[in-house]
Design a protein around this motif. Structure first.
Motif: not given
Length: 118
Positions: A26-30, A77-78, A83-90
Motif C-alpha cells: 500500500d505504501e509503495v502504491a501511494r 516518496k516512500l 507519513l500520510g503525505g502526497d508531496l515531498v517539498v524543498d
C-alpha cells in the motif's frame, strides 16, 4: 532491484532511509503518486507534516553500484507516503564519497519535507 543501506541500526544514526523492501504494498502504491519538488522549484500550496531523509548507496555488498539520485528521491516518496503525505517539498540532494558510517563508497543523500496539499 533497488538497494539502500543494509546496516539499519547504524544507518538510522547516519540518516539513512529504510530499504524499499521495508515498505508495504500500500505504501509503495501511494508513493507512486507522490510528487517531489526540489528546493529550487515552486510546490503547490501545502502543509508540511515532517522531515524525510534518504541515502542511496553502494553499501559494501558484493553487488557494487553507485547510489542514484532517482533512487534517493524514490525513498523520500516512500517515507512521505508512510507519513500520510502526497508531496515531498524543498528536497536537496548531494553526493557523498567514502562514507564510513553507512559503509558506502559513494552515496546520494537527499533531505526534504513530507507534505500534504492544502
Amino acid at each position: 532491484m533497488m538497494r539502500a543501506c543494509h546496516l539499519l541500526p547504524i544507518a538510522l544514526l547516519a540518516g539513512c532511509a529504510a530499504t524499499p523492501e521495508q515498505f508495504t504494498e500500500d505504501e509503495v502504491a501511494r508513493a507512486a503518486k507522490v510528487k517531489a519538488y526540489s528546493a529550487s522549484s515552486i510546490a503547490p500550496v501545502h502543509e508540511v507534516i515532517g522531515p524525510v531523509r534518504s541515502n542511496s548507496c553502494d553499501s559494501g555488498s558484493f553487488e557494487r553500484y553507485q547510489g542514484t539520485q532517482g533512487e534517493a528521491i524514490w525513498l523520500l516518496k516512500l517515507q512521505a507516503a508512510r507519513l500520510g503525505g502526497d508531496l515531498v517539498v524543498d528536497y536537496r540532494c548531494r553526493t557523498r564519497t567514502l562514507d564510513p558510517i553507512s559503509r558506502c563508497l559513494e552515496s546520494k543523500r537527499c533531505e526534504g519535507q513530507a507534505a500534504v496539499r492544502d
